[in-house]
Design an enzyme around this catalytic site. Structure first.
Site, PDB file in Angstrom:
ATOM      1  N   LYS A 171      12.927   1.617  12.496  1.00 29.25           N
ATOM      2  CA  LYS A 171      11.749   2.211  11.750  1.00 29.25           C
ATOM      3  C   LYS A 171      11.935   3.646  11.164  1.00 29.25           C
ATOM      4  O   LYS A 171      12.214   4.513  12.259  1.00 29.25           O
ATOM      5  CB  LYS A 171      10.470   1.938  12.619  1.00 29.25           C
ATOM      6  CG  LYS A 171       9.141   2.448  11.777  1.00 29.25           C
ATOM      7  CD  LYS A 171       7.838   2.217  12.884  1.00 29.25           C
ATOM      8  CE  LYS A 171       7.503   3.054  13.734  1.00 29.25           C
ATOM      9  NZ  LYS A 171       6.973   4.539  13.142  1.00 29.25           N
ATOM     10  N   ASP A 223       8.217   3.009   7.524  1.00 22.60           N
ATOM     11  CA  ASP A 223       6.952   3.316   8.071  1.00 22.60           C
ATOM     12  C   ASP A 223       6.141   4.332   7.260  1.00 22.60           C
ATOM     13  O   ASP A 223       6.070   5.468   7.811  1.00 22.60           O
ATOM     14  CB  ASP A 223       6.786   3.323   9.373  1.00 22.60           C
ATOM     15  CG  ASP A 223       5.416   3.625  10.119  1.00 22.60           C
ATOM     16  OD1 ASP A 223       4.191   3.257   9.679  1.00 22.60           O
ATOM     17  OD2 ASP A 223       5.413   4.168  11.253  1.00 22.60           O
ATOM     18  N   LYS A 238       3.268   4.161   5.319  1.00 21.64           N
ATOM     19  CA  LYS A 238       1.639   3.651   5.505  1.00 21.64           C
ATOM     20  C   LYS A 238       1.046   4.278   4.217  1.00 21.64           C
ATOM     21  O   LYS A 238      -0.112   5.095   4.201  1.00 21.64           O
ATOM     22  CB  LYS A 238       0.874   4.319   6.545  1.00 21.64           C
ATOM     23  CG  LYS A 238       1.400   4.101   8.051  1.00 21.64           C
ATOM     24  CD  LYS A 238       0.635   4.907   9.070  1.00 21.64           C
ATOM     25  CE  LYS A 238       1.089   4.373  10.464  1.00 21.64           C
ATOM     26  NZ  LYS A 238       2.532   4.980  10.992  1.00 21.64           N
ATOM     27  N   ASP A 248      -3.081   4.633  -1.619  1.00 19.21           N
ATOM     28  CA  ASP A 248      -3.531   5.322  -2.920  1.00 19.21           C
ATOM     29  C   ASP A 248      -4.037   4.469  -3.765  1.00 19.21           C
ATOM     30  O   ASP A 248      -4.442   3.355  -3.636  1.00 19.21           O
ATOM     31  CB  ASP A 248      -2.174   5.984  -3.343  1.00 19.21           C
ATOM     32  CG  ASP A 248      -2.204   7.513  -4.036  1.00 19.21           C
ATOM     33  OD1 ASP A 248      -3.347   7.247  -5.087  1.00 19.21           O
ATOM     34  OD2 ASP A 248      -1.643   8.263  -3.763  1.00 19.21           O
ATOM     35  N   THR A 306      -4.596   3.980  15.698  1.00 21.53           N
ATOM     36  CA  THR A 306      -5.260   3.883  16.894  1.00 21.53           C
ATOM     37  C   THR A 306      -5.402   5.330  17.291  1.00 21.53           C
ATOM     38  O   THR A 306      -5.982   5.193  18.484  1.00 21.53           O
ATOM     39  CB  THR A 306      -4.017   3.079  17.785  1.00 21.53           C
ATOM     40  OG1 THR A 306      -2.877   3.923  17.436  1.00 21.53           O
ATOM     41  CG2 THR A 306      -3.764   1.792  17.711  1.00 21.53           C
ATOM     42  N   ARG A 320      10.660   5.739  22.404  1.00 26.00           N
ATOM     43  CA  ARG A 320      11.141   6.867  23.417  1.00 26.00           C
ATOM     44  C   ARG A 320      11.576   5.947  24.678  1.00 26.00           C
ATOM     45  O   ARG A 320      12.714   6.546  25.189  1.00 26.00           O
ATOM     46  CB  ARG A 320       9.896   7.610  23.915  1.00 26.00           C
ATOM     47  CG  ARG A 320       9.659   8.834  22.822  1.00 26.00           C
ATOM     48  CD  ARG A 320       8.398   9.623  23.195  1.00 26.00           C
ATOM     49  NE  ARG A 320       7.192   8.739  22.885  1.00 26.00           N
ATOM     50  CZ  ARG A 320       6.102   9.319  22.867  1.00 26.00           C
ATOM     51  NH1 ARG A 320       5.878  10.439  23.272  1.00 26.00           N
ATOM     52  NH2 ARG A 320       5.187   8.455  22.430  1.00 26.00           N
TER      53      ARG A 320
HETATM   54  O1  C5P Z   1       7.925   6.614  21.562  1.00 19.90           O
HETATM   55  P1  C5P Z   1       6.856   5.474  21.313  1.00 19.90           P
HETATM   56  O2  C5P Z   1       7.379   3.925  21.733  1.00 19.90           O
HETATM   57  O3  C5P Z   1       5.476   5.844  21.927  1.00 19.90           O
HETATM   58  O4  C5P Z   1       6.813   5.348  19.895  1.00 19.90           O
HETATM   59  C1  C5P Z   1       5.949   4.488  19.002  1.00 19.90           C
HETATM   60  C2  C5P Z   1       6.004   4.415  17.518  1.00 19.90           C
HETATM   61  O5  C5P Z   1       5.149   3.704  16.992  1.00 19.90           O
HETATM   62  C3  C5P Z   1       5.951   5.950  17.009  1.00 19.90           C
HETATM   63  O6  C5P Z   1       6.610   5.702  15.940  1.00 19.90           O
HETATM   64  C4  C5P Z   1       4.901   5.961  16.514  1.00 19.90           C
HETATM   65  O7  C5P Z   1       4.225   6.622  15.363  1.00 19.90           O
HETATM   66  C5  C5P Z   1       4.379   4.336  16.106  1.00 19.90           C
HETATM   67  N1  C5P Z   1       2.942   3.761  16.270  1.00 19.90           N
HETATM   68  C6  C5P Z   1       2.172   4.046  17.432  1.00 19.90           C
HETATM   69  N2  C5P Z   1       1.064   3.502  17.372  1.00 19.90           N
HETATM   70  C7  C5P Z   1       0.284   3.150  16.200  1.00 19.90           C
HETATM   71  C8  C5P Z   1       1.001   3.139  15.210  1.00 19.90           C
HETATM   72  C9  C5P Z   1       2.290   3.395  15.226  1.00 19.90           C
HETATM   73  O8  C5P Z   1       2.498   4.528  18.392  1.00 19.90           O
HETATM   74  N3  C5P Z   1      -1.041   2.492  16.360  1.00 19.90           N
END
Ligand code: C5P
Length: 234
Positions: free
Chosen positions: A35, A62, A64, A67, A122, A213
């Site tokens: 992503k 990603d 988003k 517009d 979220t 992560r």
């Molecule tokens: O490191 P981690 O697993 O928390 O990363 C989650 C990824 O998903 C990040 O790129 C974050 O921006 C994305 N994301 C999220 N919650 C959402 C939509 C996207 O954590 N509702």
């Protein structure tokens, strides 16, 4: 053409090409997809996307988009031309924006990205909705937007693992659920609140897991990725 069956989408949340390539060189296009979000795209542009695709990976762009219909449709067409595997737009752009993109994609012969909609971020709480004049309960608002996404021809939505069951029940099992907020049982929660393990999310019905992560900071990202693939296929 589909390159992998893996449900894992690794979130590349770094803004530096060297860091990204150091990670992706340890990963295999057969074991995950990738992503590319706003930070990486703004710093490294289409070059990094082309490079990752050239290296064999499916890329979820990603960005988003939100517009006017014409602008978002052109952005989604550009994402298709770039070779993205998945792209996303904001439901709050409204019915005409969503339909405009879906109609443009319907006219494309051959490969095109999956169209995924963001219902509500979220990070938003009920008070954030009230601040912008929306008084519907947050869960109800998210479901209303998911239904709009389905109705306008989106392939699916981004949603938490806790929402998957009701989305699938109400909108059908073919409507894709892309789920972030995934943690391994022994991981720190970091800034995520409503988390699930990969197995829990897949059992709930998620089609794709966005994992950052838990994989990107692991000593051996490929091994963690492989272990998750095995766990969710059990
Ligand atoms: O490191 P981690 O697993 O928390 O990363 C989650 C990824 O998903 C990040 O790129 C974050 O921006 C994305 N994301 C999220 N919650 C959402 C939509 C996207 O954590 N509702």
């Amino acid at each position: 053409m589909q390159k992998t069956d893996s449900k894992i989408i690794v979130a590349l949340d770094m803004a530096n090409e060297t860091e990204v390539l150091t990670l992706t060189e340890q990963l295999n296009p057969q074991q995950c997809r990738l992503k590319v979000g706003k930070a990486l795209f703004v710093s490294c542009g289409t070059q990094i996307v082309k490079r990752l695709i050239k290296d064999g990976f499916d890329v979820f762009l990603d960005l988003k988009f939100h517009d006017i219909p014409n602008t978002v449709t052109n952005a989604c067409l550009a994402a298709q031309a770039l070779g993205a595997w998945m792209v996303n737009v904001h439901c709050l752009g409204g019915r005409r924006m969503l339909e405009s993109v879906a109609n443009a994609y319907a006219n494309i012969q051959g490969d095109k990205p999956l169209l995924i909609a963001v219902t509500l971020l979220t990070s938003m709480q009920q008070q954030d909705l009230t601040d912008i004049g929306i008084n519907t309960p947050l869960g109800e608002q998210a479901m209303l937007l998911a239904a709009l996404a389905k109705d306008t021809g989106m392939d699916g939505v981004v949603c938490s693992g806790h929402e998957v069951t009701s989305i699938k029940q109400q909108l059908g099992s073919n409507f894709l659920c892309v789920t972030p907020g995934i943690r391994l049982p022994d991981n720190s929660h970091d800034d995520q609140r409503r988390i699930m393990t990969p197995q829990q999310a897949i059992r709930a019905g998620s089609d794709y897991l966005v994992i950052g992560r838990a994989i990107t900071t692991a000593n051996n990202p490929s091994m963690v990725c492989e272990k998750i693939n095995v766990d969710i296929n059990k």
